[in-house]
Design an enzyme around this catalytic site. Structure first.
Site, mmCIF file in Angstrom:
data_model
loop_
_atom_site.group_PDB
_atom_site.id
_atom_site.type_symbol
_atom_site.label_atom_id
_atom_site.label_comp_id
_atom_site.label_asym_id
_atom_site.label_seq_id
_atom_site.Cartn_x
_atom_site.Cartn_y
_atom_site.Cartn_z
ATOM 1 N N ASP A 99 6.380 -7.784 8.330
ATOM 2 C CA ASP A 99 6.016 -8.410 7.056
ATOM 3 C C ASP A 99 6.231 -9.921 7.021
ATOM 4 O O ASP A 99 5.305 -10.704 6.775
ATOM 5 C CB ASP A 99 6.761 -7.737 5.902
ATOM 6 C CG ASP A 99 8.258 -7.606 6.159
ATOM 7 O OD1 ASP A 99 8.712 -7.845 7.296
ATOM 8 O OD2 ASP A 99 8.993 -7.240 5.222
ATOM 9 N N GLU B 167 10.686 -7.387 -3.347
ATOM 10 C CA GLU B 167 9.360 -7.905 -3.024
ATOM 11 C C GLU B 167 8.359 -7.774 -4.170
ATOM 12 O O GLU B 167 7.546 -8.675 -4.404
ATOM 13 C CB GLU B 167 8.820 -7.194 -1.767
ATOM 14 C CG GLU B 167 9.446 -7.642 -0.467
ATOM 15 C CD GLU B 167 10.845 -7.068 -0.253
ATOM 16 O OE1 GLU B 167 11.580 -7.592 0.608
ATOM 17 O OE2 GLU B 167 11.204 -6.097 -0.950
ATOM 18 N N GLU C 40 10.525 3.960 -0.566
ATOM 19 C CA GLU C 40 10.348 3.288 0.721
ATOM 20 C C GLU C 40 8.977 3.592 1.318
ATOM 21 O O GLU C 40 8.344 2.721 1.891
ATOM 22 C CB GLU C 40 11.464 3.708 1.688
ATOM 23 C CG GLU C 40 11.550 2.868 2.943
ATOM 24 C CD GLU C 40 12.076 1.461 2.684
ATOM 25 O OE1 GLU C 40 12.213 0.710 3.662
ATOM 26 O OE2 GLU C 40 12.354 1.107 1.516
#
Length: 915
Positions: free
Chosen positions: A285, A399, A378
Site C-alpha cells: 500500500d 486509513e 481486515e
C-alpha cells in the site's frame, strides 16, 4: 535535460496544493444539503471537534496511567505491551530484556501539537529527549520503526523548531539527535547493499543485522523509507540516508512486470519475487503513496513518472467497479477478489493526484462496509459480500478516516463530515472502554481485543480532529506547506528540499539501463549543501542480477511454449511460494507460521494452513482434477474426509434400501472445530469401521463412517437464518451453500433444527478453484458446535444439488443416502520420542540428516523412491510432532514435487525439490 531551479520547485508545490485544497466543489464552499441529508452548522462541527479531542485524551491519559513508558496500552486489563519487538515478528525472543521506548508517546507527539496543547507537547518532548534510548538488544521491523518512531521524531522536531508555531521556544534540537541515532541503527539494514539488492526487513537495534536473518521483504518495506530517510539527510547534512532509500526504490522499479505491476514480497538478496500477488493493500500500500509523495517532497519528476505508470497499471488490471482486487502481476489473473482494510488509504491518494471522481466512488464503496459492521474488517469477500472466515478484526486502523479527511478538504462536501461523525460514534459505541479504546477482534460479533495500537492516537484521531477543525494551523496559508507520512506524521515541504535533492541521487553508470526512468540532471549548487557527501560508488551486483533474471524469464517463456506442444511437459514449470520462482531443482525458504501456498507454473497449487497447531491442513489442487485435502493430526497421523453416496432409501411404511449400481465419492474437508471432537468421539464410542465399504480403501487406510443418512437441503439455502424446514432436516444430514454468514452460524442453525451432520458446498469458489475445499474456521466466539461438518468443492456441490433437485422434481419416494467418512491413512501410528523429546509417528521410513538450512533431502528422496509413495500423499514415517503440534513432514504432490516443511526456532522452513 536542463537543470532544475526555483521555478520548477514552485510549480510542484502549487500543483500539490491545488490537488488537495483547491479542487472545485459541486456543492459549494459551505457544503449545501445533499438530498435529504442534514446540514451541519459550524457550531455542530466544532462540537464534533471537541468530542474528538475528548476521545484523544481518554486514550492518551489512560496510556500514561497504565502503560507509559512502555510501547502500547492494553485497555481491557489496564496493562501494557512492549509491542515494537512484536510487530510482525515470528521470531520473538521470549528472553528479551526489552522494556519499551514509549512508542505510543513518540508516535503521538505531533497529535498533541495538532490539538494545540503546547504544555503537554513541550513536556512530552523533553521527556523523550531525556529518557529514550535506542541502544537496546531488540529485533525490530525496519518498516514499523521507520514510520512510527523515526517519523514521529522528525515530525515533532519540525514542529518544535518552527518558530512561527511558538510550540516550544526553548527547544534545542534534542529530538534530531535521537532521530539520527535511530536512523543509523536502521541504516544497518543496508549494510550488505552491494551484495544484495534490497535492505533487510529486520535489524537488531544494538547489534545490527544478525547472522541467519531472513532475506524476504515486502514491496512496502522497500518503498516506504524515502520520506523519513530523505528528511533526515536534509536535517543532518548526511547524504547517505536518502541515497540508500532512493537506490532501493530505483532497483525495485526495475522489477515491475511487463504489465507495470509489482508483487507483494521478494527475496531481498536476489530480487526474485516470492509472492506475485499485485494489489493496493497489505504489503504494498504505502509503496504507491511514497512514490507520489516523494515527488511532492523532493521535486524529482522521476517519482511522478513512476507513480503515473503504476497508477495506470492499477486502474487497468486491478480495478473492478469501485473495488480493487488482487491479481497475478504477470498475467493479471485474479487471485483474491476481496477488500483489504489497508486499501482504504487509496481514495486519499487519488485526491492528492487529482482523480477526485474515482476517489469519491471508491470511498463510498469502502464506507458501505463500515456502515454494515461499525468498523472495517481486515478482509471482506466481494463476490459473496461476507466477512472473511478468520480475518474479521479491526485494530483501529486510520486509513478510511484519512481518505475522508482528504475528500472533505478537496470538495468541502458535508457528506464527509457526516462520514466522520458516523465513524466517531461507532468507535465510541464499540471500542471505547473504561481504560481507553480497544481493538475489535470480530466486527460482527463485536468482540474486543486487549490492545490500543499506537496509530490510533497518532493517526486516526489526528485525521478525525482535522476533519472538524477548519481553523487548525495546518490549514493556514501562513504556515510552511507540509505532507503527511503513511503514519500521519507531519513533514515540511520547502524549496530547500527540492534544491538539495533533485537529481542528486543518480545510480552509477553500471546500474543504469536503457528505457528506465530518467532522472533530472543535478543542480549546480546541490552537492555543496551536504556536509557528508555521497559515498563512493562500489560496483553493484544489480546489472548482473537483472541480466540473470531476464535470462530466467526468457528460459521460462521458452519452457512454457515447449510445454504447450508437449503433453508430457506438465511438470516442467516454475514453482512459487505465493509466487516463489523455482528454477534450479531446489528451493529453501522461510515461510513463518500460520499459512502459505506454493504454486507450480502448470497451475498445481499446494496450500498449507494452521502451521504450528495440532491439526495442519494441506490442500493440493491440480487443474482438472479433484483437490487433495489432508489433515496432519499431531497425535493421530494423516487423515482425509470424503462424502459418499452409497445407497438409495425408499421412504414410507415399506421403506427398503436399494443398492446403487455405482457409488460416488466426493472429496471433503472437515471443519476445524469439528475435527478434534469427532476424533475423540470415534476413539471412545467405537463407531463402525468400514474396512471395505463401497469404495476400496487406499493403501491400507482405515475408514470410519461417522454419519449416514438422507441428505436434505436447508431452507434458506445459505443456512444463515433458522431453518423453515426443520421437520425435514431433523435426524438427517443437511446440505447448505457457503456464503452470507460464518460457518459456525450455519452449523448452529442446523444443530438447532436437529440435523445429524452438515455438508457445506463451496458454491462461491472463484473461477479456477471450483475443485477447491478447505477446513472451515471458527468465528472467535465460545459457541459450541456439537455436530460434524464437512465442506465439499463446488464441482461436488453441483452434483449433489443436481441429485437432490432431480429427486424433488420427480417427486420420488426414493431418497439418496450419503455417508460422511474419515479415512486414516497408513497403519495406526506408533507414538515414540526422539532424542529431542519430540513425538515421532513411526512408519516405514526413518529420516536422517540435517533439516532445512540444510536438510539431507537426497536421503529422504532416496527413501521415498524406494517406498514409492502415491502422488498426493505424506511420505510414510516423515511426519513428526512436538507436544501434539506438527513440526515436520514430507509431502509428494500430485504433480510429483517433493515438499518438506520443518520447524526451527519457532519459524517454519520450506524445502521444495523436483524429483
Amino acid at each position: 535535460m536542463s537543470p532544475r531551479g526555483t521555478r520548477t520547485t514552485t510549480f510542484v508545490l502549487t500543483l500539490f496544493l491545488f490537488n488537495i485544497a483547491l479542487i472545485p466543489s459541486t456543492r459549494g464552499d459551505r457544503g449545501a444539503k445533499d438530498g435529504d441529508d442534514e446540514y451541519m452548522s459550524r457550531a455542530e462541527i466544532l462540537d464534533m471537534r471537541e468530542k474528538v479531542r475528548e476521545m484523544f485524551y481518554h486514550g492518551y491519559d489512560n496510556y500514561l496511567r497504565f502503560a507509559f513508558p512502555h510501547d502500547e496500552l492494553k485497555p481491557l486489563t489496564g496493562t501494557y505491551t512492549d509491542s515494537l519487538a512484536e510487530l510482525g515478528n515470528a521470531k520473538l525472543d521470549k528472553e528479551s530484556t526489552y522494556q519499551g521506548v514509549a512508542m505510543t508517546l513518540i508516535d503521538t507527539l505531533d497529535t498533541l501539537a495538532v490539538l494545540g496543547n503546547k504544555t503537554e507537547f513541550s513536556r512530552a518532548v523533553n521527556w523523550v529527549v531525556d529518557n529514550v534510548s535506542f541502544d537496546q538488544d531488540v529485533r525490530v521491523n525496519v518498516f514499523e520503526a521507520n514510520i512510527r518512531l523515526l517519523g514521529g521524531l522528525l515530525s515533532a522536531h519540525y514542529l518544535a523548531s518552527n518558530h512561527e508555531l511558538h510550540l516550544m521556544p526553548d527547544y534545542e534540537g534534542g529530538l534530531l539527535s535521537l532521530a539520527k541515532d535511530l536512523g543509523n541503527r536502521l541504516l544497518s539494514a543496508f549494510a550488505d547493499r552491494y551484495d544484495r539488492l534490497f535492505p533487510y526487513a529486520w535489524v537488531n537495534l544494538k547489534k545490527g543485522v544478525q547472522a541467519g536473518e531472513v532475506s524476504d521483504t515486502c514491496t512496502a518495506g522497500i518503498g516506504t523509507l524515502i520520506l523519513e530517510f530523505g528528511l533526515l539527510s536534509h536535517y543532518t547534512g548526511d547524504f547517505v540516508y536518502y541515497h540508500v532509500a532512493n537506490q532501493a526504490l530505483d532497483r525495485l522499479w526495475k522489477l515491475r512486470s511487463s504489465l507495470g505491476l509489482f508483487g507483494n514480497t521478494l527475496d531481498g538478496k536476489t530480487g526474485v519475487w516470492r509472492n506475485h500477488n499485485a494489489g493496493i493493500g497489505a504489503g504494498i500500500d504505502s509503496f504507491y503513496e511514497y512514490l507520489f509523495k516523494a515527488y511532492v517532497m523532493f521535486g524529482d519528476n522521476k517519482f511522478l513518472k513512476m507513480f503515473t505508470e503504476t497508477y495506470t497499471a492499477v486502474n487497468s488490471h486491478l480495478k473492478s467497479g469501485p473495488w480493487y482486487v488482487e491479481v497475478d502481476m504477470h498475467s493479471a489473473r485474479p487471485t483474491h477478489v476481496q477488500f483489504n482494510s489497508l486499501q482504504a488509504f487509496w481514495p486519499g491518494l487519488q485526491v492528492m493526484f487529482g482523480d477526485v471522481n474515482s476517489a469519491e466512488t471508491t470511498q463510498a464503496a469502502f464506507f458501505s462496509v463500515w456502515e454494515r459492521y461499525g468498523a472495517l474488517p481486515e478482509r471482506y469477500l466481494l463476490k459473496s459480500q461476507v466477512l472473511h472466515s478468520t480475518e474479521r478484526y479491526y485494530p483501529l486502523r486510520p486509513e478510511i478516516v484519512e481518505s475522508t479527511y482528504y475528500l472533505y478538504r478537496a470538495t468541502k462536501n458535508q457528506k464527509y463530515l457526516r462520514m466522520g461523525r458516523t465513524m466517531l460514534e461507532s468507535l465510541n459505541s464499540i471500542s471505547r472502554v473504561e481504560r481507553g479504546y480497544a481493538s475489535i477482534k470480530d466486527v460482527k460479533a463485536k468482540v474486543l481485543e486487549d490492545r490500543m495500537t499506537s496509530f490510533f492516537l497518532a493517526e486516526l484521531v489526528k485525521y478525525l480532529y482535522l476533519l472538524f477543525d477548519d481553523d487548525n494551523f495546518l490549514h493556514s496559508t501562513n504556515i510552511t506547506d507540509h505532507v503527511f507520512t503513511t503514519e500521519g506524521h507531519i513533514l515540511p515541504l520547502t524549496t530547500a528540499l527540492h534544491e538539495e535533492f533533485v537529481g542528486t541521487l543518480l545510480p552509477s553508470e553500471d546500474e543504469r539501463e536503457d528505457g528506465d526512468v530518467q532522472e533530472s540532471e543535478p543542480s549546480s549548487r546541490t552537492r555543496t549543501l551536504f556536509t557528508c557527501e555521497k559515498p563512493e560508488e562500489i560496483p553493484s551486483p544489480l546489472e548482473a542480477v537483472m541480466t540473470k533474471i531476464e535470462n530466467q524469464k526468457k528460459s521460462e517463456s521458452a519452457e512454457r511454449e515447449s510445454a504447450k506442444e508437449d503433453d508430457n511437459a506438465n511438470n516442467q514449470g516454475t514453482c512459487q511460494n505465493g509466487g516463489q520462482r523455482f528454477n534450479h531443482g531446489r528451493l529453501n525458504i522461510e515461510v513463518g507460521a500460520g499459512s502459505f501456498f506454493l504454486q507450480h507454473d502448470s497451475g498445481e497449487l499446494v496450500h498449507i494452513r494452521n502451521l504450528g497447531t495440532s491439526s495442519v491442513e494441506l490442500v493440493n489442487m491440480v487443474p482438472g482434477k479433484s483437490a487433495r485435502s489432508l489433515v496432519l493430526d499431531g497425535g493421530r497421523g494423516v487423515i482425509s474426509y470424503v462424502v459418499r453416496e452409497v445407497t438409495s432409501k425408499t421412504t414410507g411404511p415399506s421403506a427398503t434400501e436399494v443398492d446403487n449400481e455405482e457409488s460416488t465419492e466426493f472429496p471433503a474437508s472437515i471443519a476445524l472445530f469439528s475435527h478434534e471432537p469427532l476424533a475423540k468421539e470415534l476413539q471412545t464410542s467405537g463407531k463402525r469401521r468400514d474396512a471395505a465399504g463401497s469404495i476400496p480403501p487406499r493403501g491400507g487406510s482405515t475408514l470410519h463412517v461417522f454419519a449416514e443418512g438422507i441428505v436434505k437441503r436447508s431452507v434458506p439455502s445459505m443456512g444463515c437464518q433458522p431453518f423453515t424446514n426443520a421437520n425435514e432436516v431433523a435426524n438427517n444430514i443437511v446440505y447448505v451453500d457457503r456464503g452470507d454468514c460464518t460457518f459456525v452460524e450455519k452449523i448452529l442453525h442446523a444443530q438447532k433444527a436437529g440435523a445429524s451432520a452438515v455438508i457445506v458446498g463451496n458454491t462461491n469458489a472463484v473461477e479456477g478453484e471450483e475443485a477447491m475445499h478447505f477446513m472451515m474456521g471458527g468465528d472467535g466466539t465460545d459457541r459450541v458446535v456439537q455436530i460434524p461438518a464437512l465442506m465439499i468443492p463446488k464441482t461436488a456441490a453441483d452434483k449433489i444439488v443436481t441429485i437432490l433437485k432431480h429427486k424433488e422434481q420427480a417427486q420420488s419416494a426414493i431418497e439418496p443416502v450419503f455417508q460422511l467418512v474419515r479415512r486414516v491413512h497408513l497403519p495406526p501410528p506408533q507414538i515414540q520420542r526422539d532424542s529431542e523429546g519430540r513425538t515421532i509417528i513411526k512408519g516405514t521410513v526413518t529420516l536422517t540428516g540435517e533439516s532445512v538450512g540444510g536438510v539431507n533431502s537426497r536421503k529422504v528422496l532416496d527413501n521415498e523412491n524406494k517406498s514409492k509413495p502415491l502422488p498426493g500423499s505424506v511420505i510414510p514415517g516423515s511426519m513428526r510432532s512436538r507436544e501434539g503440534k506438527v513440526d515436520s513432514f514430507h509431502y509428494r504432490t500430485q504433480g510429483g514435487w517433493h515438499v518438506h516443511v520443518q520447524q526451527q526456532n519457532n519459524v517454519f522452513l520450506l524445502s521444495v525439490q523436483d524429483v
